[in-house]
Design an enzyme around this catalytic site. Structure first.
Site, short mmCIF file in Angstrom:
data_model
loop_
_atom_site.label_atom_id
_atom_site.label_comp_id
_atom_site.label_asym_id
_atom_site.label_seq_id
_atom_site.Cartn_x
_atom_site.Cartn_y
_atom_site.Cartn_z
CE LYS A 125 -3.83 1.96 2.76
NZ LYS A 125 -4.68 1.72 3.95
CB SER A 205 -7.59 3.75 3.57
OG SER A 205 -6.96 2.90 4.48
CB SER A 229 -8.68 0.98 6.18
OG SER A 229 -9.50 2.11 6.09
#
Length: 532
Positions: A125, A205, A229
């Site tokens: 990420k 997210s 998330s």
């Protein structure tokens, strides 16, 4: 050539990585020269189905010489090139990925592999510092100067021989900028789409990580969570995601919201890959303290397990009907399923957001001070967004930033009382429910059916199931439960403090029984949002 069987790899995992931390191998032999050659125009023939293959199966093929890390890496780069334009989940690939894979090829030939993740491609990420690669949290404010050092978890992945394939898109600033954000959108990467239905949202997210796994763009991915998330993108994209116990995975080098709740965690298409990745990510001392009593790579028997079902009918009739069918399947496998409602949820909802505002101001200022160039603190970050129209192309607001700037400091007695109450009530909500019904875990729907992505409206994501584990720091695991028409829904399993290994073992058994994975079809739309 010395071969290593899957059984040997599993034994090494349990005796080494998960119990005592990952080994400390010698430095990577390959240098960091850029390899910019594009993937081939046709997919490499691997002899495996990337949608369903597991890490142990890949390592078995690598051990007998029928597959190499380089071929696997090329296959994923080819999929990113050809499939990701539909999904927009991958921001950038690592130009050294092929070199990393070649170094793993050599270790496999020499019999010096570093464990189950050696040669396995991983997407990270984009709020996790990765040296030499832009690590932006989705914001143009951090786009110009890549970090010079890796986050601690990236160091652990490299030491384990994993191939850092690239960076996954995310919700900008982990969805902590605007009052009505759109999940999966960032100024750096644009909008990530749900691979099952492309006009639907990927949630949370870690949207890019979840969508990339659903589209089989990497074997595993790293997500981060403050509240929902990791698990919501896992549920909404039909994959597996673990939010580990707080502190089990180091947060050093990860763009923060709150040190009291933030954690990175593994995501994959199956539980075994998730468990193997956790073993690499886990902090050395924490892993030893929290080592599981059972082997998380072998499914537990559901017979005699007691699971509390928190149905949450507010997520809609189709999700509720799926939960009823899920309970029936678990009972048929020998589990005892009782309905529960964890207490204190309204009070947790009242307190969590104000506490996060104070913590974000403290923690983002500390993080920005470690990055060269760009804003030095939250006040400068707010000014940056006002001065850059590109930051306002989906939604213009930064109300959470502004509220955090005005929030009481974390030294304020009122804040400290609020966080203490949050910790107490969130832990009691889980502990008391587990004890009252003598449960092994609490189960709940992870997510509603994915809503239509809409920049003007923002998300439609009031999803309470992730909050108790997120606030308490306890582990939670989302596994695929099934579908509401074409849209995946996850089952969220929550266990007691530091029960990550037992939760993974239970999750593997649940995953096997539900058998809910199916590959996406990249449908353009399925009509209006379902009624909730």
């Amino acid at each position: 050539m010395r071969k290593r069987s899957v059984a040997t790899l599993i034994t090494a995992l349990l005796a080494g990585s998960l119990l005592t931390g990952a080994p400390s191998p010698s430095a990577e032999a390959a240098d960091n020269r850029a390899d910019s050659a594009p993937p081939a125009d046709s997919p490499p023939r691997l002899g495996v189905d990337l949608d369903t293959v597991t890490i142990p199966e890949l390592q078995a093929r690598m051990a007998d010489g029928s597959l190499t890390p380089s071929a696997l890496t090329r296959a994923y780069l080819w999929r990113i090139k050809t499939v990701d334009p539909k999904v927009n989940a991958v921001l950038r690939t690592d130009p050294t990925a092929r070199q990393q894979a070649a170094a793993s090829d050599a270790r496999h030939r020499d019999g010096t592999t570093r464990g189950p993740l050696d040669g396995i491609p991983v997407l990270v990420k984009d709020n996790v510092d990765t040296r030499g690669l832009a690590s932006t949290a989705g914001s143009l404010a951090l786009a110009d100067r890549p970090p010079k050092t890796d986050a601690a978890l990236v160091t652990r992945l490299r030491e384990a021989g994993a191939v850092i394939l690239g960076k996954a898109n995310l919700s900008e600033w982990a969805n902590f900028r605007a009052a009505k954000p759109t999940s999966g959108w960032s100024a750096v990467g644009g909008q990530t789409h749900n691979p099952y239905v492309l006009d639907r949202n990927p949630c949370g997210s870690s949207a890019g990580s979840g969508a990339a796994l659903a589209a089989s763009l990497s074997q595993v991915a790293i997500g981060t969570e403050t509240d929902g998330s990791i698990v919501c993108p896992a549920g909404m994209n039909g994959v597996v995601g673990l939010k580990p116990s707080l502190g089990l995975v180091s947060g050093d080098g990860v763009v923060p919201i709150s040190a009291e709740q933030d954690t990175a965690g593994p995501m994959a298409r199956n539980v075994i890959d998730t468990a193997l990745t956790l073993a690499v990510l886990s902090d050395h001392d924490a892993a030893r303290r929290n080592s599981p009593a059972t082997d998380p790579t072998r499914p537990a028997d559901l017979r005699g397990k007691r699971i509390g079902l928190w149905r949450l009918p507010t997520l809609g009739p189709k999700v509720d009907a799926l939960m009823v069918r899920t309970a029936r399947k678990l009972r048929s496998a020998g589990a005892e399923v009782v309905e529960v409602t964890p207490p204190y949820q309204e009070r947790l909802a009242e307190l969590e957001f104000p506490a996060l505002l104070s913590e974000f101001h403290r923690d983002i200022d500390a993080y920005l001070a470690t990055r060269e160039g760009g804003p030095r603190d939250l006040a400068e970050l707010i000014e940056f967004n006002r001065d850059h129209p590109e930051e306002q192309t989906c939604f213009s607001g930064q109300e959470l930033f502004e509220s955090a700037l005005a929030a009481p400091p974390t030294t304020d007695p009122e804040y400290r009382a609020m966080r203490a109450e949050l910790k107490d009530l969130s832990r009691r909500s889980i502990d008391e429910t587990l004890a009252k019904y003598r449960l092994d875990a609490i189960a709940a729907p992870t997510n509603p059916p994915a809503w239509t992505t809409d920049c003007a409206r923002g998300d439609n994501d009031v999803i309470p199931s992730s909050t108790p584990a997120a606030v308490s720091g306890y582990p939670s695991l989302s596994v695929p439960a099934g579908f509401a028409d074409e849209l995946p829904v996850g089952l969220l399993l929550t266990a007691g403090n530091h029960q990550d290994g037992k939760l993974l073992s239970l999750g593997s058994a649940v995953e096997s029984r539900l058998d809910a994975w199916r590959a996406p079809r990249y449908l353009p739309t399925v009509g209006p949002d379902p009624v909730r």
